[in-house]
Design an enzyme around this catalytic site. Structure first.
Site, PDB file in Angstrom:
ATOM      1  N   LYS A 157      -1.716   9.159   5.619  1.00  0.00           N
ATOM      2  CA  LYS A 157      -1.099  10.412   6.407  1.00  0.00           C
ATOM      3  C   LYS A 157      -1.504  11.651   5.614  1.00  0.00           C
ATOM      4  CE  LYS A 157       3.360   8.787   8.116  1.00  0.00           C
ATOM      5  NZ  LYS A 157       4.598   8.514   7.215  1.00  0.00           N
ATOM      6  N   GLY A 172       7.903  10.974   3.334  1.00  0.00           N
ATOM      7  CA  GLY A 172       7.707  12.461   3.727  1.00  0.00           C
ATOM      8  C   GLY A 172       8.910  13.261   2.898  1.00  0.00           C
ATOM      9  N   GLY A 205       7.153   4.376   3.228  1.00  0.00           N
ATOM     10  CA  GLY A 205       7.410   3.315   4.007  1.00  0.00           C
ATOM     11  C   GLY A 205       6.644   2.126   3.690  1.00  0.00           C
ATOM     12  N   ARG A 256      15.678  -0.985   5.272  1.00  0.00           N
ATOM     13  CA  ARG A 256      16.313   0.201   5.873  1.00  0.00           C
ATOM     14  C   ARG A 256      17.798   0.094   6.377  1.00  0.00           C
ATOM     15  NH1 ARG A 256      11.227   3.918   8.394  1.00  0.00           N
ATOM     16  NH2 ARG A 256      10.561   4.708   6.508  1.00  0.00           N
TER      17      ARG A 256
HETATM   18  P1  ADP Z   1       3.687   5.403   3.471  1.00  0.00           P
HETATM   19  O1  ADP Z   1       4.219   4.774   4.622  1.00  0.00           O
HETATM   20  O2  ADP Z   1       3.646   4.538   2.186  1.00  0.00           O
HETATM   21  O3  ADP Z   1       4.081   6.678   2.885  1.00  0.00           O
HETATM   22  P2  ADP Z   1       1.462   6.249   5.106  1.00  0.00           P
HETATM   23  O4  ADP Z   1       2.173   6.136   5.910  1.00  0.00           O
HETATM   24  O5  ADP Z   1       0.775   7.666   4.451  1.00  0.00           O
HETATM   25  O6  ADP Z   1       1.961   5.403   3.766  1.00  0.00           O
HETATM   26  O7  ADP Z   1       0.101   5.127   5.189  1.00  0.00           O
HETATM   27  C1  ADP Z   1       0.073   4.030   5.464  1.00  0.00           C
HETATM   28  C2  ADP Z   1      -1.109   3.532   6.069  1.00  0.00           C
HETATM   29  O8  ADP Z   1      -2.361   3.908   5.139  1.00  0.00           O
HETATM   30  C3  ADP Z   1      -1.272   1.897   6.134  1.00  0.00           C
HETATM   31  O9  ADP Z   1      -1.074   1.630   7.454  1.00  0.00           O
HETATM   32  C4  ADP Z   1      -2.712   1.514   5.622  1.00  0.00           C
HETATM   33  O10 ADP Z   1      -3.402   0.685   6.271  1.00  0.00           O
HETATM   34  C5  ADP Z   1      -3.270   2.940   5.548  1.00  0.00           C
HETATM   35  N1  ADP Z   1      -4.317   2.965   4.520  1.00  0.00           N
HETATM   36  C6  ADP Z   1      -4.397   2.874   3.254  1.00  0.00           C
HETATM   37  N2  ADP Z   1      -5.763   3.116   2.711  1.00  0.00           N
HETATM   38  C7  ADP Z   1      -6.479   3.445   3.714  1.00  0.00           C
HETATM   39  C8  ADP Z   1      -7.907   3.472   3.717  1.00  0.00           C
HETATM   40  N3  ADP Z   1      -8.682   3.614   2.860  1.00  0.00           N
HETATM   41  N4  ADP Z   1      -8.524   3.805   5.091  1.00  0.00           N
HETATM   42  C9  ADP Z   1      -7.601   3.678   6.015  1.00  0.00           C
HETATM   43  N5  ADP Z   1      -6.169   3.463   6.071  1.00  0.00           N
HETATM   44  C10 ADP Z   1      -5.890   3.452   5.122  1.00  0.00           C
HETATM   45 MG    MG Z   2       3.887   5.304   6.780  1.00  0.00          MG
END
Ligand code: ADP
Ligand code: MG
Length: 396
Positions: free
Chosen positions: A199, A375, A352, A38
């Site tokens: 999320k 997001g 992220g 970033r």
């Molecule tokens: P991104 O940052 O890529 O947008 P999010 O912030 O939505 O993704 O989510 C990231 C988190 O999702 C990670 O910390 C990961 O551990 C969690 N995660 C992924 N799969 C699962 C699961 N099956 N159960 C619990 N947490 C999960």
């Molecule tokens: Mg995230």
């Protein structure tokens, strides 16, 4: 409407308040920056401002301090890394508004870089407090927003401040907007979207809009169990968004009505405990053992997802397929990243965590675009105007 960029205005000798996203992942043990992409992504704008003799005042949030000072969320490590990356001194200050900051800004020479303290140490930042926004604005003559990833937030440093200063996009913001515009208005089809991560409550809302745009929607990661539960399956101790069960059900129905393929994992890696060295098993998602946690997608799901995504000319991936922070639960996520890197379709990585995995595996160059906004890109694809983009000056 295209937005003015920093290249469209005169910045020489001006105090420029540059909003960036230096919310970088930190190693839980050492506190060191584990991924500086970033910061790297903001370098073109920062270098441009320095080269064009602006006085560069950088502001960002880091983490979720909740409106109070949290020592391990200070901006100093990011400022230090920035200094290494630009090869110039970067100074810091102990707050982002107030007397001390104003005096410090008063001493800046053309080409100097100052990083303000974490904006979210003040509750007024997230509340978009006008007085706080005015105090920020008082530090500068021009506002440049390069934090695409937070452009969906109505915060003082993103929206409020633009009321008081001429506001333009930085180069990263501009690039992200261009990629997303293309995805929104003329994606090469078929176009598929793979959503994971945790999320859930944020993302499930967005899935509905995505369903109208895409030719296929694939869901893995932390939202899986919510969809399983709404179909009446056992989900053990897996993460479930209970208040989203109705919405999840409705989504599955709509996908069927509109004949948009909506794929969920057919098998999952489950663990009794979420910890390193936990014993794991692969089970069909229709047969999750009571008391277990879904921690990753299984091998059959990986193949299924590969085969579907292979049909696409455009793919957006947002959110990991499992709890990838633990190597034992990272296989699904890593397999998706490797696979996408081999395709010649347009591949856009948002989120992220997914971006972090791609960087860490050294695959960023093999993707069409690794977005710094998770997001924000999903919001954008909803067709929503991002509040932080709306406040920027139009080119006309
Ligand atoms: P991104 O940052 O890529 O947008 P999010 O912030 O939505 O993704 O989510 C990231 C988190 O999702 C990670 O910390 C990961 O551990 C969690 N995660 C992924 N799969 C699962 C699961 N099956 N159960 C619990 N947490 C999960
Ligand atoms: Mg995230």
């Amino acid at each position: 409407m295209p937005k003015k960029t920093v290249a469209d205005i005169d910045v020489e000798g001006k105090r420029v308040l540059l909003r960036v996203d230096f919310n970088v992942p930190l190693n839980v043990n050492s506190g060191a920056i584990s991924d500086d992409s970033r910061i790297r992504a903001s370098l073109p704008t920062i270098k441009y401002l320095v080269d064009h003799k602006a006085k560069v005042i950088i502001c960002s949030h880091s983490g979720r301090p909740g409106g109070r000072v949290v020592d391990n969320l200070r901006m100093a490590p990011a400022a230090q890394r920035l200094s290494q990356l630009v090869g110039l001194p970067v100074s810091t200050v102990s707050d982002c508004i107030g007397q001390e900051v104003e005096s410090k800004v008063g001493t800046l020479q053309e080409g100097d870089i100052l990083v303000l303290e974490n904006l979210r140490f003040h509750p007024e930042e997230e509340a978009n407090d006008p007085d706080f926004a005015r105090k920020l604005a008082r530090l500068a003559d021009i506002y440049v927003d390069d934090a695409f990833s937070t452009a969906h937030r109505v915060h003082a440093s993103i929206v409020g401040v633009a009321k008081y200063l001429p506001a333009v996009a930085g180069f990263l913001m501009n690039k992200e907007l261009n990629v997303m515009e293309k995805l929104l208005h003329n994606p090469e089809r078929p176009w598929g979207c793979l959503i994971g991560g945790a999320k859930g409550s944020d993302k499930i809302d967005l899935l509905q809009n995505m369903l109208r745009r895409v030719d296929m929607l694939l869901v893995g990661g932390g939202m899986t169990a919510t969809f399983l539960k709404t179909q009446g399956y056992e989900t053990g101790h897996s993460l479930v968004e209970d208040d989203k069960l109705d919405l999840a059900k409705k989504l599955l129905q709509e996908a069927e009505e509109w004949k948009v393929p909506f794929l969920l994992p057919v098998d999952a890696v489950v663990a009794q405990e979420i910890k390193a060295g936990a014993s794991i098993r692969v089970v069909p998602t229709t047969d999750i053992p009571a008391g277990s946690h879904i921690v990753d997608i299984g091998p059959k799901s990986i193949v299924l997802f590969h085969n579907e995504l292979r049909k696409c000319r455009t793919i957006m991936w947002n959110g990991p397929m499992g709890i990838y922070e633990m190597p034992q639960f990272a296989q699904g996520t890593r397999a998706i990243a490797s696979f996408l890197s081999t395709l010649d379709a347009t591949t856009i990585i948002g989120g992220g965590s997914s971006a972090e995995v791609v960087q860490e595996m050294g695959l960023a160059d093999k993707m069409t675009h690794v977005s710094t906004g998770g997001g924000a890109s999903l919001k954008f694809l909803e067709g929503a105007t991002l509040p932080g983009v709306e406040v920027l000056l139009d080119t006309k």
